[in-house]
Write a protein that holds these residues in place. Sequence first.
Motif, mmCIF file in Angstrom:
data_model
loop_
_atom_site.group_PDB
_atom_site.id
_atom_site.type_symbol
_atom_site.label_atom_id
_atom_site.label_comp_id
_atom_site.label_asym_id
_atom_site.label_seq_id
_atom_site.Cartn_x
_atom_site.Cartn_y
_atom_site.Cartn_z
ATOM 1 N N LYS A 1 0.825 -1.210 0.000
ATOM 2 C CA LYS A 1 0.000 0.000 0.000
ATOM 3 C C LYS A 1 0.864 1.267 0.000
ATOM 4 O O LYS A 1 1.576 1.544 0.960
ATOM 5 N N LEU A 2 0.760 2.000 -1.097
ATOM 6 C CA LEU A 2 1.555 3.210 -1.296
ATOM 7 C C LEU A 2 0.668 4.425 -1.480
ATOM 8 O O LEU A 2 -0.494 4.313 -1.903
ATOM 9 N N ALA A 3 1.259 5.581 -1.238
ATOM 10 C CA ALA A 3 0.557 6.855 -1.424
ATOM 11 C C ALA A 3 0.676 7.289 -2.877
ATOM 12 O O ALA A 3 1.269 8.312 -3.202
ATOM 13 N N ILE A 4 0.119 6.477 -3.775
ATOM 14 C CA ILE A 4 0.139 6.769 -5.206
ATOM 15 C C ILE A 4 -1.252 6.535 -5.761
ATOM 16 O O ILE A 4 -1.986 5.655 -5.300
ATOM 17 N N LYS A 5 -1.625 7.317 -6.739
ATOM 18 C CA LYS A 5 -2.901 7.147 -7.416
ATOM 19 C C LYS A 5 -2.683 7.329 -8.913
ATOM 20 O O LYS A 5 -2.122 8.336 -9.327
ATOM 21 N N PRO A 6 -3.142 6.355 -9.689
ATOM 22 C CA PRO A 6 -3.680 5.047 -9.291
ATOM 23 C C PRO A 6 -2.547 4.104 -8.905
ATOM 24 O O PRO A 6 -1.400 4.346 -9.253
ATOM 25 N N GLY A 7 -2.902 3.034 -8.169
ATOM 26 C CA GLY A 7 -1.901 2.023 -7.844
ATOM 27 C C GLY A 7 -1.630 1.813 -6.378
ATOM 28 O O GLY A 7 -0.617 1.210 -6.033
ATOM 29 N N LYS A 8 -2.513 2.261 -5.498
ATOM 30 C CA LYS A 8 -2.274 2.151 -4.060
ATOM 31 C C LYS A 8 -1.908 0.742 -3.600
ATOM 32 O O LYS A 8 -0.966 0.582 -2.818
ATOM 33 N N PRO A 9 -2.581 -0.345 -4.045
ATOM 34 C CA PRO A 9 -2.260 -1.673 -3.516
ATOM 35 C C PRO A 9 -1.058 -2.338 -4.177
ATOM 36 O O PRO A 9 -1.072 -3.531 -4.492
ATOM 37 N N TYR B 1 -0.846 10.464 -10.622
ATOM 38 C CA TYR B 1 -0.357 10.456 -12.001
ATOM 39 C C TYR B 1 -1.568 10.474 -12.918
ATOM 40 O O TYR B 1 -2.214 9.440 -13.131
ATOM 41 N N GLN B 2 -1.878 11.655 -13.456
ATOM 42 C CA GLN B 2 -3.033 11.769 -14.343
ATOM 43 C C GLN B 2 -2.567 11.802 -15.795
ATOM 44 O O GLN B 2 -1.597 12.495 -16.145
ATOM 45 N N ARG B 3 -3.267 11.045 -16.630
ATOM 46 C CA ARG B 3 -2.905 10.954 -18.042
ATOM 47 C C ARG B 3 -3.304 12.237 -18.756
ATOM 48 O O ARG B 3 -4.406 12.756 -18.548
ATOM 49 N N ALA B 4 -2.409 12.733 -19.603
ATOM 50 C CA ALA B 4 -2.646 14.049 -20.202
ATOM 51 C C ALA B 4 -1.929 14.160 -21.538
ATOM 52 O O ALA B 4 -1.137 13.302 -21.928
ATOM 53 N N ILE B 5 -2.240 15.243 -22.227
ATOM 54 C CA ILE B 5 -1.609 15.567 -23.509
ATOM 55 C C ILE B 5 -0.984 16.957 -23.393
ATOM 56 O O ILE B 5 -1.657 17.924 -23.020
ATOM 57 N N VAL C 1 1.836 15.107 -12.861
ATOM 58 C CA VAL C 1 2.173 14.540 -11.558
ATOM 59 C C VAL C 1 1.811 15.566 -10.488
ATOM 60 O O VAL C 1 2.480 16.587 -10.325
ATOM 61 N N LEU C 2 0.723 15.286 -9.792
ATOM 62 C CA LEU C 2 0.221 16.198 -8.763
ATOM 63 C C LEU C 2 0.733 15.740 -7.411
ATOM 64 O O LEU C 2 0.534 14.591 -7.006
ATOM 65 N N GLU C 3 1.381 16.649 -6.708
ATOM 66 C CA GLU C 3 2.059 16.333 -5.461
ATOM 67 C C GLU C 3 1.091 15.781 -4.415
ATOM 68 O O GLU C 3 -0.099 16.064 -4.423
#
Length: 411
Positions: free
Chosen positions: A278-286, A351-355, A387-389
């Motif tokens: 479990k990490l403080a990342i989104k998406p991908g916490k588990p 981590y939001q996907r963007a252009i 990448v939002l802090e």
Amino acid sequence: MSCCDVPGLMPIEDAIDKMLANIIPIQQTSSLPLQQALGYVLAKDILSPINVPPFNNSAMDGYAVRRSDLKQSAPLPVAGKSFAGQPFEGEWPQGTCIRIMTGAQIPQGCDAVEMQENTDTNEQGVTFHQTDLKPNNNIRPIGDDIKQHDVVLEKGARLTPRDIPMIASLGISHVEVVRKPKVAFFSTGDELQPLGEPLKPGNIYDSNRYGIKPLIENVGCEAIDLGIVPDCPETLKATFEQAQSLADVVVTSGGVSVGEADYTKDILGQLGQIGFWKLAIKPGKPFAFGELDNAWFCGLPGNPVSAMITLYVLVQPLLAKLGGHTQWKAPESIPAITKNAFRKFPGRTDYQRAIYRIENGQFVVETTGNQSSGAFRSMSLANCFVVLERERGSVEVGETVQIQLLSPCLY
């Protein structure tokens, strides 16, 4: 812990540091033919055995001269030719010039080459428009590119399509490289259906393995696909045992959450130990990291975007260190201005996907749309991450954010 931290969630930076602190680079090396070495990591420095170029040569098609002969301001007869691979070897009388081509060896005594566009020819010889040429004009000296014994590539560099021809220019036929890390991977879940078969009620196609394999290979590893494993503790344990017998690292997708059928974490406790979960990342916490008896373990979440982002952000640096790729670097962050709002809650690095694109010399960025961890279309459209802090909240139009351009391993 700050007021924005989510209790029990490890920050990404701490997770990466903890993983890398445990990894010891592979020591096994081999000598490979140069044409087979693309993508491998060098096990030792490459020193040039020769000068490049190995002789003084012409940078232009034109005429080799002695500058002193130009002072007479008269046409110079052509005494011979020097072509690439066919140097001039005869007597070179005073008051004459040598026809020379690009890359050809400079005749003994020549101290300048004039390009043919600055000359006229007739029956009497070659007339030069300029008679005060600079010393060594249009002459590439021996060792101008690479000098003998220069270090041209350092140990730990991963060989690219740009490196291979450079090494070939030195006459080196074989290079000493590190063995590629072996990564065994499989997907878990009764809901997963192989490609090519009709979907049953409640089933989805297994897409994660098709993202994991190329990314693993693109970062310089050997990928071992063990397929889909159902939610059966006995089968899952047997697959783990097979995987660790084949590979240096075992990567799974799914089974590391808190559902009743998520057995991966429990089996890892039987066959090894969990480093963190479990990490403080989104998406991908588990995301989970641990150690089996004979291999490292990285457990990716089951949602497709979560699996890809955690593999990219967390597993990639681990594989680079394991493979001896000391020159690997994480993508640099670039400031950009938002063209739309980005929704976020404090507590996890997002981590939001963007252009991105460039407008008037400034990076600007907009979302690819649906940011759900199960919506892979937004990943396919993206050319960067916003990448939002961890402590940051939602972002409005016109604010500055940090973006990371997608690295070549995702292309």
